[in-house]
Design a protein around this motif. Structure first.
Motif, PDB file in Angstrom:
ATOM      1  N   MET A   1       0.842  -1.191   0.000  1.00  0.00           N
ATOM      2  CA  MET A   1       0.000   0.000   0.000  1.00  0.00           C
ATOM      3  C   MET A   1       0.879   1.243   0.000  1.00  0.00           C
ATOM      4  SD  MET A   1      -2.947  -1.064   2.749  1.00  0.00           S
ATOM      5  CE  MET A   1      -4.007   0.317   2.326  1.00  0.00           C
ATOM      6  N   SER A   2       0.345   2.349  -0.501  1.00  0.00           N
ATOM      7  CA  SER A   2       1.049   3.619  -0.527  1.00  0.00           C
ATOM      8  C   SER A   2       0.113   4.699  -0.018  1.00  0.00           C
ATOM      9  CB  SER A   2       1.492   3.941  -1.958  1.00  0.00           C
ATOM     10  OG  SER A   2       0.370   4.172  -2.777  1.00  0.00           O
ATOM     11  N   PRO A   3       0.651   5.885   0.312  1.00  0.00           N
ATOM     12  CA  PRO A   3      -0.205   6.957   0.811  1.00  0.00           C
ATOM     13  C   PRO A   3      -1.385   7.260  -0.086  1.00  0.00           C
ATOM     14  CG  PRO A   3       2.081   7.534   1.109  1.00  0.00           C
ATOM     15  CD  PRO A   3       2.060   6.266   0.292  1.00  0.00           C
ATOM     16  N   LYS A   4      -1.210   7.150  -1.409  1.00  0.00           N
ATOM     17  CA  LYS A   4      -2.321   7.462  -2.308  1.00  0.00           C
ATOM     18  C   LYS A   4      -3.403   6.400  -2.259  1.00  0.00           C
ATOM     19  CE  LYS A   4       0.026   5.422  -6.328  1.00  0.00           C
ATOM     20  NZ  LYS A   4       0.572   5.691  -7.658  1.00  0.00           N
ATOM     21  N   SER A   5      -3.116   5.249  -1.581  1.00  0.00           N
ATOM     22  CA  SER A   5      -4.124   4.206  -1.455  1.00  0.00           C
ATOM     23  C   SER A   5      -5.217   4.608  -0.483  1.00  0.00           C
ATOM     24  CB  SER A   5      -3.471   2.899  -0.983  1.00  0.00           C
ATOM     25  OG  SER A   5      -2.448   2.493  -1.860  1.00  0.00           O
ATOM     26  N   ALA A   6      -4.898   5.560   0.409  1.00  0.00           N
ATOM     27  CA  ALA A   6      -5.889   5.995   1.389  1.00  0.00           C
ATOM     28  C   ALA A   6      -6.871   6.955   0.732  1.00  0.00           C
ATOM     29  CB  ALA A   6      -5.194   6.687   2.561  1.00  0.00           C
ATOM     30  N   SER A   7      -8.145   6.534   0.671  1.00  0.00           N
ATOM     31  CA  SER A   7      -9.157   7.341  -0.015  1.00  0.00           C
ATOM     32  C   SER A   7      -9.787   8.370   0.904  1.00  0.00           C
ATOM     33  CB  SER A   7     -10.255   6.420  -0.582  1.00  0.00           C
ATOM     34  OG  SER A   7     -10.865   5.673   0.466  1.00  0.00           O
ATOM     35  N   LYS A   8      -9.451   8.350   2.177  1.00  0.00           N
ATOM     36  CA  LYS A   8     -10.015   9.316   3.109  1.00  0.00           C
ATOM     37  C   LYS A   8      -8.933   9.758   4.090  1.00  0.00           C
ATOM     38  CE  LYS A   8     -11.709   5.631   6.181  1.00  0.00           C
ATOM     39  NZ  LYS A   8     -12.893   5.078   6.833  1.00  0.00           N
ATOM     40  N   ARG A   9      -9.235  10.791   4.826  1.00  0.00           N
ATOM     41  CA  ARG A   9      -8.287  11.351   5.784  1.00  0.00           C
ATOM     42  C   ARG A   9      -7.978  10.329   6.873  1.00  0.00           C
ATOM     43  NH1 ARG A   9      -7.032  16.755   6.463  1.00  0.00           N
ATOM     44  NH2 ARG A   9      -6.026  17.255   8.464  1.00  0.00           N
ATOM     45  N   ILE A  10      -6.716  10.208   7.224  1.00  0.00           N
ATOM     46  CA  ILE A  10      -6.300   9.277   8.270  1.00  0.00           C
ATOM     47  C   ILE A  10      -6.495   9.965   9.621  1.00  0.00           C
ATOM     48  CG2 ILE A  10      -4.432   7.828   9.152  1.00  0.00           C
ATOM     49  CD1 ILE A  10      -5.376   7.030   6.397  1.00  0.00           C
ATOM     50  N   TYR A  11      -7.519   9.521  10.349  1.00  0.00           N
ATOM     51  CA  TYR A  11      -7.853  10.185  11.609  1.00  0.00           C
ATOM     52  C   TYR A  11      -6.766   9.991  12.653  1.00  0.00           C
ATOM     53  CZ  TYR A  11     -10.817  11.871  15.421  1.00  0.00           C
ATOM     54  OH  TYR A  11     -11.333  12.582  16.477  1.00  0.00           O
ATOM     55  N   THR A  12      -6.031   8.895  12.554  1.00  0.00           N
ATOM     56  CA  THR A  12      -4.931   8.658  13.485  1.00  0.00           C
ATOM     57  C   THR A  12      -3.922   9.796  13.428  1.00  0.00           C
ATOM     58  OG1 THR A  12      -5.199   6.263  13.232  1.00  0.00           O
ATOM     59  CG2 THR A  12      -3.112   7.043  14.151  1.00  0.00           C
ATOM     60  N   VAL A  13      -3.629  10.297  12.229  1.00  0.00           N
ATOM     61  CA  VAL A  13      -2.694  11.409  12.078  1.00  0.00           C
ATOM     62  C   VAL A  13      -3.272  12.667  12.721  1.00  0.00           C
ATOM     63  CG1 VAL A  13      -1.460  12.871  10.427  1.00  0.00           C
ATOM     64  CG2 VAL A  13      -1.719  10.422   9.983  1.00  0.00           C
ATOM     65  N   ASP A  14      -4.568  12.890  12.527  1.00  0.00           N
ATOM     66  CA  ASP A  14      -5.201  14.054  13.154  1.00  0.00           C
ATOM     67  C   ASP A  14      -5.103  13.967  14.670  1.00  0.00           C
ATOM     68  OD1 ASP A  14      -6.161  15.477  10.842  1.00  0.00           O
ATOM     69  OD2 ASP A  14      -7.647  13.895  10.585  1.00  0.00           O
ATOM     70  N   LEU A  15      -5.306  12.774  15.214  1.00  0.00           N
ATOM     71  CA  LEU A  15      -5.213  12.601  16.662  1.00  0.00           C
ATOM     72  C   LEU A  15      -3.784  12.814  17.152  1.00  0.00           C
ATOM     73  CD1 LEU A  15      -7.532   9.524  17.384  1.00  0.00           C
ATOM     74  CD2 LEU A  15      -7.887  11.899  18.096  1.00  0.00           C
ATOM     75  N   MET A  16      -2.812  12.322  16.404  1.00  0.00           N
ATOM     76  CA  MET A  16      -1.409  12.523  16.769  1.00  0.00           C
ATOM     77  C   MET A  16      -1.076  14.012  16.784  1.00  0.00           C
ATOM     78  SD  MET A  16       0.338   9.466  14.544  1.00  0.00           S
ATOM     79  CE  MET A  16       1.997  10.130  14.702  1.00  0.00           C
ATOM     80  N   ARG A  17      -1.508  14.717  15.739  1.00  0.00           N
ATOM     81  CA  ARG A  17      -1.220  16.151  15.655  1.00  0.00           C
ATOM     82  C   ARG A  17      -1.958  16.917  16.748  1.00  0.00           C
ATOM     83  NH1 ARG A  17      -2.494  16.763  10.609  1.00  0.00           N
ATOM     84  NH2 ARG A  17      -0.437  16.351   9.721  1.00  0.00           N
ATOM     85  N   PHE A  18      -3.201  16.531  17.021  1.00  0.00           N
ATOM     86  CA  PHE A  18      -3.979  17.190  18.068  1.00  0.00           C
ATOM     87  C   PHE A  18      -3.342  16.977  19.434  1.00  0.00           C
ATOM     88  CE2 PHE A  18      -7.390  17.006  21.292  1.00  0.00           C
ATOM     89  CZ  PHE A  18      -7.876  18.297  21.178  1.00  0.00           C
ATOM     90  N   LEU A  19      -2.892  15.747  19.701  1.00  0.00           N
ATOM     91  CA  LEU A  19      -2.229  15.475  20.976  1.00  0.00           C
ATOM     92  C   LEU A  19      -0.955  16.298  21.106  1.00  0.00           C
ATOM     93  CD1 LEU A  19      -1.914  13.876  23.592  1.00  0.00           C
ATOM     94  CD2 LEU A  19      -0.849  12.038  22.277  1.00  0.00           C
ATOM     95  N   ALA A  20      -0.208  16.414  20.011  1.00  0.00           N
ATOM     96  CA  ALA A  20       1.009  17.224  20.029  1.00  0.00           C
ATOM     97  C   ALA A  20       0.679  18.682  20.342  1.00  0.00           C
ATOM     98  CB  ALA A  20       1.731  17.119  18.691  1.00  0.00           C
ATOM     99  N   ILE A  21      -0.398  19.200  19.762  1.00  0.00           N
ATOM    100  CA  ILE A  21      -0.803  20.582  20.002  1.00  0.00           C
ATOM    101  C   ILE A  21      -1.176  20.791  21.466  1.00  0.00           C
ATOM    102  CG2 ILE A  21      -2.596  22.295  19.519  1.00  0.00           C
ATOM    103  CD1 ILE A  21      -2.662  21.144  16.643  1.00  0.00           C
ATOM    104  N   VAL A  22      -1.964  19.876  22.018  1.00  0.00           N
ATOM    105  CA  VAL A  22      -2.390  19.998  23.416  1.00  0.00           C
ATOM    106  C   VAL A  22      -1.188  19.962  24.349  1.00  0.00           C
ATOM    107  CG1 VAL A  22      -3.659  18.865  25.280  1.00  0.00           C
ATOM    108  CG2 VAL A  22      -4.689  19.039  23.008  1.00  0.00           C
TER     109      VAL A  22
END
Length: 236
Positions: A1-22
């Motif tokens: 699989m490659s990044p372009k295989s993901a057809s939707k936003r990866i919520y795990t990345v959003d959670l990682m970034r949100f945790l980093a922000i907090v």
């Protein structure tokens, strides 16, 4: 699989970034208490606090690498990269200028945003080569931990012109290695299946993740203004 295989936003990345922000806001909140003299000077530079900062940086830089791969896996998007790079340069300049005004003895010459801009330049050629990115990333981290290269590289020749202590510094070694590992992560099937997909998507998390740069730039001025106001009221 490659990044372009993901057809939707990866919520795990959003959670990682949100945790980093907090965690970043918490860290800077404590740092500002130190700056205004309300907590001991060992906070947040003492034992445990450095590791706390390392967690924040690791989360942010894994997301940086992932985003580079997600955008450029199918080919280098020049306009997108240049636009983002200019944004980072302008934001970095704003951080440096504001630090010169607010803390001229400890001004920021190569902080988080400066690092992301330069590390993106270094890492983007590897966005289509995850195994190579992983290998190089591990070598960079290993080289740093074996003391083969200094975290201050390449600033040694001008070290005497820089502050002895800066309020934010992120070395190319070892942190570029983390960005490169983030590229590798973007090609792993288990990660692209989004480990956090079972969680309900929070609008707050998504908003913060999408606007992380703005949040990074404005949260410290807000905290400083708040603490400054409290200080004025306290002394009145």
């Amino acid at each position: 699989m490659s990044p372009k295989s993901a057809s939707k936003r990866i919520y795990t990345v959003d959670l990682m970034r949100f945790l980093a922000i907090v965690l970043m806001v918490i860290f800077h909140f404590i740092y500002d208490l130190k700056f205004f003299g309300w907590v001991p000077s060992t906070i947040p530079d003492g034992a445990g606090w450095r590791e706390f900062r390392y967690v924040i940086l690791t989360l942010f830089f894994l997301c940086v690498g992932f985003s580079l791969a997600a955008v450029h896996a199918s080919g280098f998007k020049q306009k997108h990269f240049i636009k983002r790079f200019i944004q980072l340069l302008l934001a970095s300049g704003a951080v440096t200028i504001s630090s010169l005004i607010m803390a001229p003895n400890n001004w920021i010459f190569f902080g988080v945003l400066h690092f992301i801009a330069i590390a993106s330049l270094i890492a983007v050629p590897f966005s289509r080569f995850p195994n190579l990115a992983l290998g190089l990333g591990l070598v960079i981290i290993l080289a740093f931990n074996l003391n083969w290269v200094s975290s201050i590289w390449p600033f040694q020749p001008i070290r005497h012109l820089l502050p002895g202590y800066t309020n934010d510094y992120v070395g190319l070694f070892p942190w570029t290695g983390v960005v490169l590992i983030g590229i590798w992560l973007a090609y792993q099937g288990w990660f692209l299946q989004d480990p956090a997909h079972r969680f309900a998507r929070s609008k707050t998390v998504l908003f913060a993740s999408k606007h992380s740069l703005i949040i990074y730039l404005i949260h410290q001025p807000i905290l400083f203004a708040l603490f400054g106001l409290i200080g004025v009221i306290w002394q009145a």
